[in-house]
Motif scaffolding. Structure first.
Motif, PDB file in Angstrom:
ATOM      1  N   THR A 309       0.814  -1.132  -0.044  1.00 62.31           N
ATOM      2  CA  THR A 309      -0.145   0.157   0.043  1.00 62.31           C
ATOM      3  C   THR A 309       0.947   1.161  -0.061  1.00 62.31           C
ATOM      4  O   THR A 309       2.141   1.363   0.435  1.00 62.31           O
ATOM      5  CB  THR A 309      -0.938   0.007   1.092  1.00 62.31           C
ATOM      6  OG1 THR A 309      -0.023   0.131   2.413  1.00 62.31           O
ATOM      7  CG2 THR A 309      -1.829  -1.094   1.386  1.00 62.31           C
ATOM      8  N   PRO A 310       0.311   2.216  -0.538  1.00 62.86           N
ATOM      9  CA  PRO A 310       1.155   3.568  -0.584  1.00 62.86           C
ATOM     10  C   PRO A 310       1.202   3.846   1.182  1.00 62.86           C
ATOM     11  O   PRO A 310       0.470   3.740   1.843  1.00 62.86           O
ATOM     12  CB  PRO A 310       0.246   4.466  -1.165  1.00 62.86           C
ATOM     13  CG  PRO A 310      -0.711   3.985  -1.857  1.00 62.86           C
ATOM     14  CD  PRO A 310      -0.722   2.570  -1.340  1.00 62.86           C
ATOM     15  N   LEU A 311       2.559   4.272   1.353  1.00 60.81           N
ATOM     16  CA  LEU A 311       2.985   4.764   2.487  1.00 60.81           C
ATOM     17  C   LEU A 311       2.648   6.133   2.704  1.00 60.81           C
ATOM     18  O   LEU A 311       3.446   6.940   2.436  1.00 60.81           O
ATOM     19  CB  LEU A 311       4.487   4.528   2.860  1.00 60.81           C
ATOM     20  CG  LEU A 311       4.984   4.862   4.453  1.00 60.81           C
ATOM     21  CD1 LEU A 311       4.251   3.986   5.511  1.00 60.81           C
ATOM     22  CD2 LEU A 311       6.474   4.381   4.351  1.00 60.81           C
ATOM     23  N   ASP A 312       1.801   6.479   3.846  1.00 56.41           N
ATOM     24  CA  ASP A 312       1.435   7.879   3.871  1.00 56.41           C
ATOM     25  C   ASP A 312       2.883   8.519   4.712  1.00 56.41           C
ATOM     26  O   ASP A 312       3.340   7.973   5.629  1.00 56.41           O
ATOM     27  CB  ASP A 312       0.287   7.977   5.125  1.00 56.41           C
ATOM     28  CG  ASP A 312      -1.046   8.050   4.446  1.00 56.41           C
ATOM     29  OD1 ASP A 312      -1.130   8.306   3.113  1.00 56.41           O
ATOM     30  OD2 ASP A 312      -1.760   7.865   5.280  1.00 56.41           O
ATOM     31  N   ALA A 313       3.073   9.741   4.144  1.00 57.65           N
ATOM     32  CA  ALA A 313       4.348  10.459   4.784  1.00 57.65           C
ATOM     33  C   ALA A 313       3.687  11.255   5.885  1.00 57.65           C
ATOM     34  O   ALA A 313       3.342  12.542   6.033  1.00 57.65           O
ATOM     35  CB  ALA A 313       4.756  11.381   3.753  1.00 57.65           C
ATOM     36  N   LYS A 314       3.625  10.396   7.035  1.00 57.35           N
ATOM     37  CA  LYS A 314       3.293  11.025   8.418  1.00 57.35           C
ATOM     38  C   LYS A 314       4.288  11.167   9.359  1.00 57.35           C
ATOM     39  O   LYS A 314       5.208  10.163   9.635  1.00 57.35           O
ATOM     40  CB  LYS A 314       2.146  10.044   8.938  1.00 57.35           C
ATOM     41  CG  LYS A 314       0.824  10.204   8.790  1.00 57.35           C
ATOM     42  CD  LYS A 314      -0.102   9.334   9.783  1.00 57.35           C
ATOM     43  CE  LYS A 314       0.096   8.108   9.773  1.00 57.35           C
ATOM     44  NZ  LYS A 314      -0.868   6.820  10.335  1.00 57.35           N
ATOM     45  N   GLY A 315       4.378  12.295   9.791  1.00 56.23           N
ATOM     46  CA  GLY A 315       5.621  12.878  10.742  1.00 56.23           C
ATOM     47  C   GLY A 315       5.358  13.911  11.349  1.00 56.23           C
ATOM     48  O   GLY A 315       4.276  14.446  11.454  1.00 56.23           O
ATOM     49  N   TYR A 316       6.558  14.448  11.960  1.00 55.48           N
ATOM     50  CA  TYR A 316       6.433  15.854  12.674  1.00 55.48           C
ATOM     51  C   TYR A 316       6.545  16.880  11.542  1.00 55.48           C
ATOM     52  O   TYR A 316       7.687  16.995  11.133  1.00 55.48           O
ATOM     53  CB  TYR A 316       7.373  15.952  13.830  1.00 55.48           C
ATOM     54  CG  TYR A 316       7.132  17.044  14.867  1.00 55.48           C
ATOM     55  CD1 TYR A 316       6.311  16.896  15.910  1.00 55.48           C
ATOM     56  CD2 TYR A 316       7.685  18.272  14.428  1.00 55.48           C
ATOM     57  CE1 TYR A 316       5.911  17.910  16.617  1.00 55.48           C
ATOM     58  CE2 TYR A 316       7.372  19.413  15.332  1.00 55.48           C
ATOM     59  CZ  TYR A 316       6.256  19.134  16.376  1.00 55.48           C
ATOM     60  OH  TYR A 316       6.031  20.178  17.217  1.00 55.48           O
TER      61      TYR A 316
END
Ligand code: ATP
Ligand code: TPS
Ligand code: MG
Length: 319
Positions: A309-316
């Motif tokens: 699955t596409p990896l969501d660019a989640k971070g700070y």
């Protein structure tokens, strides 16, 4: 290749901080060959035959630490440590740093302004000594706002030169040092800047791309891929998850992908070089293959059953 693509390129909502950094990159005059400006973990300035690597980080009470909870010395240590981590991210050897303090008038929690300043420096001193990065100056102000700390650190490249974040090529192997996630409990203060590891690995094999993981693997890997103009496939089962993140149970992988402040290294290396590094394992903190790069754009996460699955660019991100 430029470490930044044009504004709004790519499928991500990059947020204010990254939009501004992109704008800066466009707005500021181009630098001459051999210099690196906005967009990498540190800048590189040419100095008649040699190069100076320079990086600055600003830390604010309530954002990067909390003076009502955290010991002042630990806050000082972190302020220098994050800069050493950015020098490591260029495979540069530290040479010295400047420390600038905006101290809250009246101090904090019964600690006077002067004690605060001294305890911050006492917290930095062991790390400065250990990494050969002496405090060589700075500035001291008092104001009506919160504690704000800026450290600017300088380094020099080794014989192999600095490693940028835009050098990954399709078919490279992606590696990370140490383990990821759960940094808020302790690692955000106690982390080891991976300076020795970066220098050791880059001496053992030429690294193609390198950055430190400060905002979370999913976001930082997305940046490395975008800067390099490649796509990436990451194996969910391969991601080294810290014990602190494992304590969260089912959410452990999410924490490893997006907590940030891991201060580990993310590396792209040619397949043969990566194989050799993994076999020789010249670093004690561990080195893990997490995936590979390929032609295209975007980052995907592959599960054990083969689905991706596409990896969501989640971070700070500072918003
Ligand atoms: N106000 C600014 N003026 C000039 N350059 C800036 C400014 N803010 C950020 N930059 C540059 O933008 C790039 C990204 O900055 P950022 O602090 O996100 O670095 P990073 O290495 O990606 O993150 P971290 O510092 O958390 O490791 C760096 O090259 C930095 O020097
Ligand atoms: C009080 C408090 N709240 C939140 C966090 C988490 N946090 C703050 S900054 C950051 C990323 C790196 O920042 P930068 O991009 O400025 O280098 C993260 C994950 C913390 N450590 N302390
Ligand atoms: Mg960095």
């Amino acid at each position: 290749m430029s470490p930044l693509c044009g504004p709004h390129s790519g499928p991500y909502d990059w947020g204010m901080e990254l939009e501004f950094v992109r704008w800066l990159h466009e707005r500021l005059p181009a630098l001459s060959e051999g210099q690196i400006g906005v967009g990498d973990d540190a800048a590189v300035v040419a100095l008649g035959g040699s190069q100076l690597v320079a990086t600055a980080d600003l830390l604010i009470d309530g954002v990067h630490f909390d003076t009502s909870q955290h010991a002042i010395e630990r806050i000082g240590r972190k302020s220098l440590g994050v800069n050493l981590s950015d020098l490591a991210a260029m495979a540069a050897r530290p040479v010295g740093c400047l420390v600038s303090l905006a101290l809250p008038r009246g101090g904090v929690g019964g600690v006077t302004t002067q004690q605060l300043a001294m305890r911050l420096v006492e917290g930095m001193a062991p790390l400065a000594k250990e990494f050969g990065c002496p405090i060589i100056g700075g500035d001291t102000n008092v104001h009506s706002g919160p504690l704000v700390i800026n450290v600017t650190a300088f380094g020099e490249p080794t014989e192999r030169g600095v490693v940028r974040r835009d050098g990954a090529r399709p078919g490279d192997v992606l590696l990370v040092t140490g383990d990821l996630g759960g940094s808020l409990s302790a690692k955000q203060f106690d982390f080891t800047p991976r300076v020795h590891e970066a220098l050791t690995l880059h001496a053992a094999a030429p690294l193609r791309a390198l950055m430190d993981l400060s905002d979370g693997l999913s976001l930082d890997l997305t940046r490395l891929c975008e800067a390099s103009g490649v796509a990436a496939l990451v194996d969910a089962d391969a991601i080294p998850i810290s014990n602190a993140a494992k304590m969260t149970g089912e959410a452990a992988l999410d924490h490893a992908l997006s907590d940030g402040e891991d201060f580990e290294l993310l590396i792209a290396a040619a397949p043969d070089d990566a194989k050799r590094l993994l076999a020789e394992m010249p670093v004690a903190c561990g080195l893990t293959r997490i995936g590979e790069t390929m032609a295209g754009s975007g980052v995907s996460l592959r599960y054990a059953d083969g689905t991706a699955t596409p990896l969501d660019a989640k971070g700070y991100q500072h918003q």
